[in-house]
Design a protein around this motif. Structure first.
Motif, PDB file in Angstrom:
ATOM      1  N   LEU A  30      56.387 -69.837  29.202  1.00  0.00           N
ATOM      2  CA  LEU A  30      57.082 -68.566  29.350  1.00  0.00           C
ATOM      3  C   LEU A  30      57.489 -68.039  27.978  1.00  0.00           C
ATOM      4  O   LEU A  30      58.113 -68.746  27.187  1.00  0.00           O
ATOM      5  CB  LEU A  30      58.311 -68.715  30.233  1.00  0.00           C
ATOM      6  CG  LEU A  30      58.033 -69.023  31.706  1.00  0.00           C
ATOM      7  CD1 LEU A  30      59.345 -69.199  32.461  1.00  0.00           C
ATOM      8  CD2 LEU A  30      57.197 -67.941  32.342  1.00  0.00           C
ATOM      9  N   PRO A  32      59.172 -64.508  26.066  1.00  0.00           N
ATOM     10  CA  PRO A  32      59.687 -63.141  26.124  1.00  0.00           C
ATOM     11  C   PRO A  32      59.003 -62.301  25.048  1.00  0.00           C
ATOM     12  O   PRO A  32      58.617 -62.813  23.993  1.00  0.00           O
ATOM     13  CB  PRO A  32      61.172 -63.300  25.830  1.00  0.00           C
ATOM     14  CG  PRO A  32      61.255 -64.542  25.024  1.00  0.00           C
ATOM     15  CD  PRO A  32      60.128 -65.427  25.484  1.00  0.00           C
ATOM     16  N   ASN A  34      59.288 -59.025  22.533  1.00  0.00           N
ATOM     17  CA  ASN A  34      60.190 -58.076  21.907  1.00  0.00           C
ATOM     18  C   ASN A  34      59.351 -56.938  21.330  1.00  0.00           C
ATOM     19  O   ASN A  34      58.532 -57.151  20.451  1.00  0.00           O
ATOM     20  CB  ASN A  34      60.992 -58.769  20.802  1.00  0.00           C
ATOM     21  CG  ASN A  34      62.065 -57.880  20.252  1.00  0.00           C
ATOM     22  OD1 ASN A  34      62.071 -56.687  20.471  1.00  0.00           O
ATOM     23  ND2 ASN A  34      62.989 -58.491  19.526  1.00  0.00           N
ATOM     24  N   GLU A  39      63.523 -55.855  24.844  1.00  0.00           N
ATOM     25  CA  GLU A  39      62.952 -57.187  25.024  1.00  0.00           C
ATOM     26  C   GLU A  39      62.535 -57.311  26.483  1.00  0.00           C
ATOM     27  O   GLU A  39      63.352 -57.189  27.391  1.00  0.00           O
ATOM     28  CB  GLU A  39      63.959 -58.275  24.667  1.00  0.00           C
ATOM     29  CG  GLU A  39      63.330 -59.645  24.717  1.00  0.00           C
ATOM     30  CD  GLU A  39      64.192 -60.700  24.049  1.00  0.00           C
ATOM     31  OE1 GLU A  39      64.138 -61.841  24.527  1.00  0.00           O
ATOM     32  OE2 GLU A  39      64.885 -60.375  23.078  1.00  0.00           O
ATOM     33  N   LEU A  40      61.241 -57.503  26.673  1.00  0.00           N
ATOM     34  CA  LEU A  40      60.707 -57.614  28.025  1.00  0.00           C
ATOM     35  C   LEU A  40      60.996 -59.009  28.569  1.00  0.00           C
ATOM     36  O   LEU A  40      61.135 -59.974  27.812  1.00  0.00           O
ATOM     37  CB  LEU A  40      59.213 -57.323  28.011  1.00  0.00           C
ATOM     38  CG  LEU A  40      58.841 -55.924  27.500  1.00  0.00           C
ATOM     39  CD1 LEU A  40      57.344 -55.784  27.387  1.00  0.00           C
ATOM     40  CD2 LEU A  40      59.411 -54.852  28.400  1.00  0.00           C
ATOM     41  N   PRO A  41      61.072 -59.135  29.879  1.00  0.00           N
ATOM     42  CA  PRO A  41      61.377 -60.443  30.462  1.00  0.00           C
ATOM     43  C   PRO A  41      60.267 -61.462  30.170  1.00  0.00           C
ATOM     44  O   PRO A  41      59.120 -61.107  29.930  1.00  0.00           O
ATOM     45  CB  PRO A  41      61.465 -60.154  31.958  1.00  0.00           C
ATOM     46  CG  PRO A  41      60.774 -58.869  32.166  1.00  0.00           C
ATOM     47  CD  PRO A  41      60.895 -58.101  30.893  1.00  0.00           C
ATOM     48  N   ALA A  42      60.649 -62.706  30.194  1.00  0.00           N
ATOM     49  CA  ALA A  42      59.704 -63.786  29.894  1.00  0.00           C
ATOM     50  C   ALA A  42      58.606 -63.847  30.955  1.00  0.00           C
ATOM     51  O   ALA A  42      58.867 -63.830  32.147  1.00  0.00           O
ATOM     52  CB  ALA A  42      60.438 -65.117  29.827  1.00  0.00           C
ATOM     53  N   GLN A  43      57.380 -63.866  30.480  1.00  0.00           N
ATOM     54  CA  GLN A  43      56.191 -64.021  31.327  1.00  0.00           C
ATOM     55  C   GLN A  43      55.329 -65.119  30.712  1.00  0.00           C
ATOM     56  O   GLN A  43      55.541 -65.531  29.582  1.00  0.00           O
ATOM     57  CB  GLN A  43      55.388 -62.710  31.383  1.00  0.00           C
ATOM     58  CG  GLN A  43      56.096 -61.554  32.023  1.00  0.00           C
ATOM     59  CD  GLN A  43      56.234 -61.736  33.526  1.00  0.00           C
ATOM     60  OE1 GLN A  43      55.412 -62.377  34.151  1.00  0.00           O
ATOM     61  NE2 GLN A  43      57.306 -61.184  34.080  1.00  0.00           N
ATOM     62  N   TRP A  48      50.608 -62.078  28.954  1.00  0.00           N
ATOM     63  CA  TRP A  48      50.730 -61.148  27.838  1.00  0.00           C
ATOM     64  C   TRP A  48      49.385 -60.940  27.136  1.00  0.00           C
ATOM     65  O   TRP A  48      49.028 -59.822  26.776  1.00  0.00           O
ATOM     66  CB  TRP A  48      51.767 -61.632  26.830  1.00  0.00           C
ATOM     67  CG  TRP A  48      53.183 -61.607  27.309  1.00  0.00           C
ATOM     68  CD1 TRP A  48      54.065 -62.646  27.290  1.00  0.00           C
ATOM     69  CD2 TRP A  48      53.903 -60.507  27.873  1.00  0.00           C
ATOM     70  NE1 TRP A  48      55.279 -62.253  27.807  1.00  0.00           N
ATOM     71  CE2 TRP A  48      55.204 -60.938  28.170  1.00  0.00           C
ATOM     72  CE3 TRP A  48      53.561 -59.187  28.163  1.00  0.00           C
ATOM     73  CZ2 TRP A  48      56.161 -60.103  28.727  1.00  0.00           C
ATOM     74  CZ3 TRP A  48      54.530 -58.358  28.722  1.00  0.00           C
ATOM     75  CH2 TRP A  48      55.807 -58.812  29.003  1.00  0.00           C
TER      76      TRP A  48
END
Length: 98
Positions: A30, A32, A34, A39-43, A48
């Motif tokens: 996971l 995150p 930036n 800051e986008l949520p952790a994926q 990504w």
């Protein structure tokens, strides 16, 4: 010959899907993201990366489509200009004999 081509395309598709699945399974950390203002949520890392490739491909298609449309418009304009000009026949000889 067409059957062989279809089989090869199907095999290539299966290989690409298999590699994509392996890539997704191996990159499950996971992360995150930036993007300067947020800051986008952790994926998953694979999410990504695949998203970046997808967006890059779409933006490349859009850019090339715009370039192709401009070239077609220019070509159409030149054809119209060419059709509007009176056609010149073969230069008439004046009998001077060169």
């Amino acid at each position: 010959m067409r059957l062989i081509g279809s089989i090869l395309v199907l095999l290539l598709l299966i290989v690409v899907l298999g590699l994509g699945l392996l890539f997704t399974l191996e990159n499950d950390v996971l992360v995150p993201l930036n993007v300067l203002v947020a800051e986008l949520p952790a994926q998953r890392l694979s999410t990504w990366i695949i998203l970046a490739f997808f967006l890059g491909g779409i933006s490349g298609l859009l850019a090339s489509s715009i370039a192709i449309l401009r070239l077609q418009a220019s070509r159409l304009s030149l054809r119209r200009q060419l059709a509007a000009k009176p056609s010149k026949s073969v230069v008439e000889s004046s009998g001077t004999g060169v």
